[in-house]
Design a protein around this motif. Structure first.
Motif, short mmCIF file in Angstrom:
data_model
loop_
_atom_site.label_atom_id
_atom_site.label_comp_id
_atom_site.label_asym_id
_atom_site.label_seq_id
_atom_site.Cartn_x
_atom_site.Cartn_y
_atom_site.Cartn_z
N ARG A 3 0.84 -1.20 0.00
CA ARG A 3 0.00 0.00 0.00
C ARG A 3 0.87 1.25 0.00
O ARG A 3 1.95 1.27 0.59
CB ARG A 3 -0.91 0.02 1.22
N LEU A 4 0.38 2.27 -0.65
CA LEU A 4 1.05 3.56 -0.71
C LEU A 4 0.00 4.63 -0.52
O LEU A 4 -1.07 4.58 -1.14
CB LEU A 4 1.72 3.72 -2.08
N ALA A 18 5.67 11.55 -6.58
CA ALA A 18 4.58 10.59 -6.77
C ALA A 18 5.01 9.50 -7.75
O ALA A 18 4.77 8.32 -7.51
CB ALA A 18 3.34 11.31 -7.28
N ARG A 19 5.63 9.91 -8.84
CA ARG A 19 6.09 8.95 -9.85
C ARG A 19 7.11 7.98 -9.26
O ARG A 19 7.02 6.76 -9.46
CB ARG A 19 6.67 9.69 -11.04
N ALA A 20 8.05 8.48 -8.50
CA ALA A 20 9.07 7.62 -7.90
C ALA A 20 8.46 6.67 -6.87
O ALA A 20 8.84 5.50 -6.79
CB ALA A 20 10.16 8.47 -7.25
N ALA A 21 7.49 7.16 -6.11
CA ALA A 21 6.85 6.32 -5.09
C ALA A 21 6.07 5.18 -5.73
O ALA A 21 6.13 4.03 -5.27
CB ALA A 21 5.94 7.17 -4.21
N ILE A 22 5.33 5.47 -6.81
CA ILE A 22 4.57 4.40 -7.46
C ILE A 22 5.52 3.42 -8.15
O ILE A 22 5.26 2.21 -8.19
CB ILE A 22 3.51 4.96 -8.44
N VAL A 43 -0.10 7.47 -13.50
CA VAL A 43 -0.01 8.22 -12.24
C VAL A 43 0.56 9.61 -12.49
O VAL A 43 0.07 10.61 -11.95
CB VAL A 43 0.82 7.44 -11.20
N THR A 44 1.59 9.70 -13.32
CA THR A 44 2.17 11.00 -13.66
C THR A 44 1.13 11.92 -14.28
O THR A 44 1.02 13.10 -13.90
CB THR A 44 3.37 10.84 -14.60
N THR A 63 -3.55 20.50 -1.61
CA THR A 63 -2.92 19.19 -1.67
C THR A 63 -3.80 18.22 -2.45
O THR A 63 -4.99 18.46 -2.66
CB THR A 63 -2.68 18.61 -0.26
N TYR A 64 -3.19 17.13 -2.86
CA TYR A 64 -3.93 16.02 -3.45
C TYR A 64 -3.35 14.73 -2.87
O TYR A 64 -2.28 14.73 -2.28
CB TYR A 64 -3.88 16.05 -4.98
N VAL A 65 -4.08 13.64 -3.03
CA VAL A 65 -3.70 12.37 -2.43
C VAL A 65 -3.47 11.33 -3.52
O VAL A 65 -4.27 11.22 -4.46
CB VAL A 65 -4.79 11.87 -1.45
N LEU A 66 -2.39 10.60 -3.38
CA LEU A 66 -2.12 9.43 -4.20
C LEU A 66 -2.26 8.22 -3.29
O LEU A 66 -1.57 8.11 -2.27
CB LEU A 66 -0.70 9.48 -4.78
N ASP A 67 -3.20 7.36 -3.62
CA ASP A 67 -3.45 6.16 -2.82
C ASP A 67 -3.39 4.97 -3.76
O ASP A 67 -4.10 4.93 -4.77
CB ASP A 67 -4.83 6.25 -2.16
#
Length: 81
Positions: A3-4, A18-22, A43-44, A63-67
């Motif tokens: 999960r992220l 965000a790109r690196a995390a996914i 995602v990008t 802000t925005y959320v990446l889940d």
């Protein structure tokens, strides 16, 4: 970990995070390289759309959320403004 969840500032400089995390999540889940590239691109694009279009004023405090999470045999990714 399968999960992220990230809360990111709605500024262009945050999109690479965000790109690196996914990308790291895809590696941990051992997702095939070609599919991981498609996920990273999606995602990008979604994060970029949040940065460019979701907030009219004061984007630096918005802000925005990446889940992203593994849901049975699928990776479910949500980018929410």
């Amino acid at each position: 970990m399968s999960r992220l969840r990230l809360q990111l500032a709605a500024i262009p400089e945050e999109v690479p995070f965000a790109r690196a995390a996914i990308d790291r999540l895809c590696e941990r889940l051992e997702i095939a390289s070609e599919l991981a590239q498609r996920i990273r691109l999606a995602v990008t694009e979604a994060c970029t759309n949040c940065v460019l279009h979701a907030y009219d004023t004061d984007a630096e405090t918005s802000t925005y959320v990446l889940d992203a999470r593994l849901d049975k045999h699928a990776l479910l990714v949500v980018v929410r403004d």
